[in-house]
Design an enzyme around this catalytic site. Structure first.
Site, mmCIF file in Angstrom:
data_model
loop_
_atom_site.group_PDB
_atom_site.id
_atom_site.type_symbol
_atom_site.label_atom_id
_atom_site.label_comp_id
_atom_site.label_asym_id
_atom_site.label_seq_id
_atom_site.Cartn_x
_atom_site.Cartn_y
_atom_site.Cartn_z
ATOM 1 N N ASN A 9 -5.087 -0.405 -8.231
ATOM 2 C CA ASN A 9 -5.978 0.599 -7.662
ATOM 3 C C ASN A 9 -5.152 1.370 -6.640
ATOM 4 O OD1 ASN A 9 -7.954 2.064 -6.386
ATOM 5 N ND2 ASN A 9 -8.958 0.300 -5.419
ATOM 6 N N TRP A 10 -4.712 2.570 -7.058
ATOM 7 C CA TRP A 10 -3.799 3.324 -6.195
ATOM 8 C C TRP A 10 -4.528 3.936 -5.002
ATOM 9 C CZ3 TRP A 10 -0.292 6.553 -10.076
ATOM 10 C CH2 TRP A 10 0.435 5.652 -10.871
ATOM 11 N N LYS A 11 -5.851 4.007 -5.058
ATOM 12 C CA LYS A 11 -6.658 4.627 -3.987
ATOM 13 C C LYS A 11 -6.187 6.071 -3.757
ATOM 14 C CE LYS A 11 -7.558 0.083 -2.177
ATOM 15 N NZ LYS A 11 -7.882 -0.767 -1.053
ATOM 16 N N HIS A 96 -16.391 0.192 -5.646
ATOM 17 C CA HIS A 96 -15.418 -0.349 -4.690
ATOM 18 C C HIS A 96 -16.020 -0.313 -3.285
ATOM 19 C CE1 HIS A 96 -11.855 -0.799 -2.238
ATOM 20 N NE2 HIS A 96 -11.287 -1.333 -3.285
ATOM 21 N N GLU A 98 -14.865 0.494 -0.521
ATOM 22 C CA GLU A 98 -14.577 1.707 0.253
ATOM 23 C C GLU A 98 -15.529 2.826 -0.134
ATOM 24 O OE1 GLU A 98 -10.416 1.772 -0.720
ATOM 25 O OE2 GLU A 98 -10.122 0.002 0.540
ATOM 26 N N GLU A 168 -13.991 -8.656 -4.440
ATOM 27 C CA GLU A 168 -13.079 -8.214 -3.393
ATOM 28 C C GLU A 168 -13.740 -8.398 -2.030
ATOM 29 O OE1 GLU A 168 -10.053 -5.231 -5.122
ATOM 30 O OE2 GLU A 168 -11.821 -4.110 -4.513
ATOM 31 N N GLY A 174 -6.614 -4.859 2.175
ATOM 32 C CA GLY A 174 -5.642 -4.118 2.972
ATOM 33 C C GLY A 174 -5.368 -4.737 4.333
ATOM 34 N N SER A 214 -5.568 -8.086 -0.736
ATOM 35 C CA SER A 214 -4.248 -8.543 -0.283
ATOM 36 C C SER A 214 -3.568 -9.492 -1.271
ATOM 37 C CB SER A 214 -4.336 -9.164 1.111
ATOM 38 O OG SER A 214 -4.810 -8.210 2.047
ATOM 39 N N GLY A 235 -4.413 -3.423 -4.728
ATOM 40 C CA GLY A 235 -4.324 -2.163 -4.001
ATOM 41 C C GLY A 235 -2.897 -1.898 -3.561
ATOM 42 N N GLY A 236 -2.608 -2.227 -2.307
ATOM 43 C CA GLY A 236 -1.297 -1.931 -1.708
ATOM 44 C C GLY A 236 -0.109 -2.310 -2.584
#
Ligand code: PGA
Length: 251
Positions: A9-11, A96, A98, A168, A174, A214, A235-236
């Protein structure tokens, strides 16, 4: 058969050029990943067409990070499920935390988005997860159960074949704080039971449930070893092809 999936998930990261480069780097390393692991990259809308091109002929599948809750028309700035599907993407992430937290994504909207995504042939990576207050209050099982029921119970067992659930915990996204393998496993088992209660044991058995928050090369192996964890939403660490592939090789 339950699918193993590692999805990035590049966001809201990377320019188009950087995204193409990242996708190409993932493709270049993807041959190292066991063939029973499905690789997906989830990119911003602007990147879908060129990244679809970069992924052509590879085993890497493409996902959007969201889609609209309306079919089409006067909804300035929105991107429909049909538009996403027309880029060559075969998935979309929905719900998600966010999006729930910053963009007012409600269960009602998520039902509409899921309907439209499925109607347009997209697979759905449906996200659930409790925040820190909810975890500390001991409400994590209830929150995740409610989020799952509120949206997915509006669908059929047949629809579930196109749905993947991602657990999640918001406090782990993150933050560098990962849920322990035990904490993740007990929630995954709970989600699988929620799926079984409505759709039956076989649908639950076949449901892919991903962990996200994470997840990195150093902890993926232990997390993926749990019986109810079928991969990760990353993600990251998905922004570095090397780390993303190292996670996918942790099976
Ligand atoms: P993270 O994000 O891996 O950077 O914690 C996961 C996600 O939000 O999907």
């Amino acid at each position: 058969m339950r699918k193993k999936i590692v999805a990035g998930n590049w966001k809201m990261n990377t320019t188009v050029a950087e995204g193409i480069e990242l996708a190409k780097a993932v493709v270049a390393k993807s041959a190292d990943v066991p063939c029973d692991v499905t690789l997906i990259v989830g990119t911003p809308f602007t990147h879908l067409c060129p990244v679809a091109e970069a992924l052509k002929g590879s085993k890497v599948e493409l996902s959007a990070e969201n889609c609209a809750d309306k079919e089409k028309g006067a909804y300035t700035g929105e991107v429909s499920a049909a538009m996403v599907a027309s880029t060559g993407a075969s998935w979309t992430i929905l719900g998600h935390s966010e999006r729930r937290q910053y963009y007012g994504e409600t269960d009602e909207k998520l039902v509409e988005k899921t309907k439209l995504a499925l109607a347009n042939g997209l697979g759905v990576i449906f996200c659930v997860g409790e925040n820190l207050d909810e975890r500390e209050a001991g409400k994590h099982f209830d929150v995740v159960t409610d989020q799952t029921k509120a949206v997915l119970y509006n669908f059929t067992a047949e629809d579930m074949a196109k749905v993947v659930i991602a657990y999640e915990p918001v406090w782990a996204i993150g933050t560098g704080k990962t849920a322990t393998a035990e904490q993740a496993e007990e929630i995954h088992a709970c989600i699988r039971k929620v799926v079984a209660d409505k759709f039956g044991a076989q649908v639950a058995e076949d449901m892919t449930i991903l962990y996200g928050g994470s997840c990195k090369p150093s902890n993926a192996k232990e997390i993926f070893a749990q019986p109810d964890i079928d991969g990760g939403l990353i993600g990251g660490a998905a922004l570095k092809a090397e780390d993303f592939i190292a996670i996918a090789m942790s099976y």
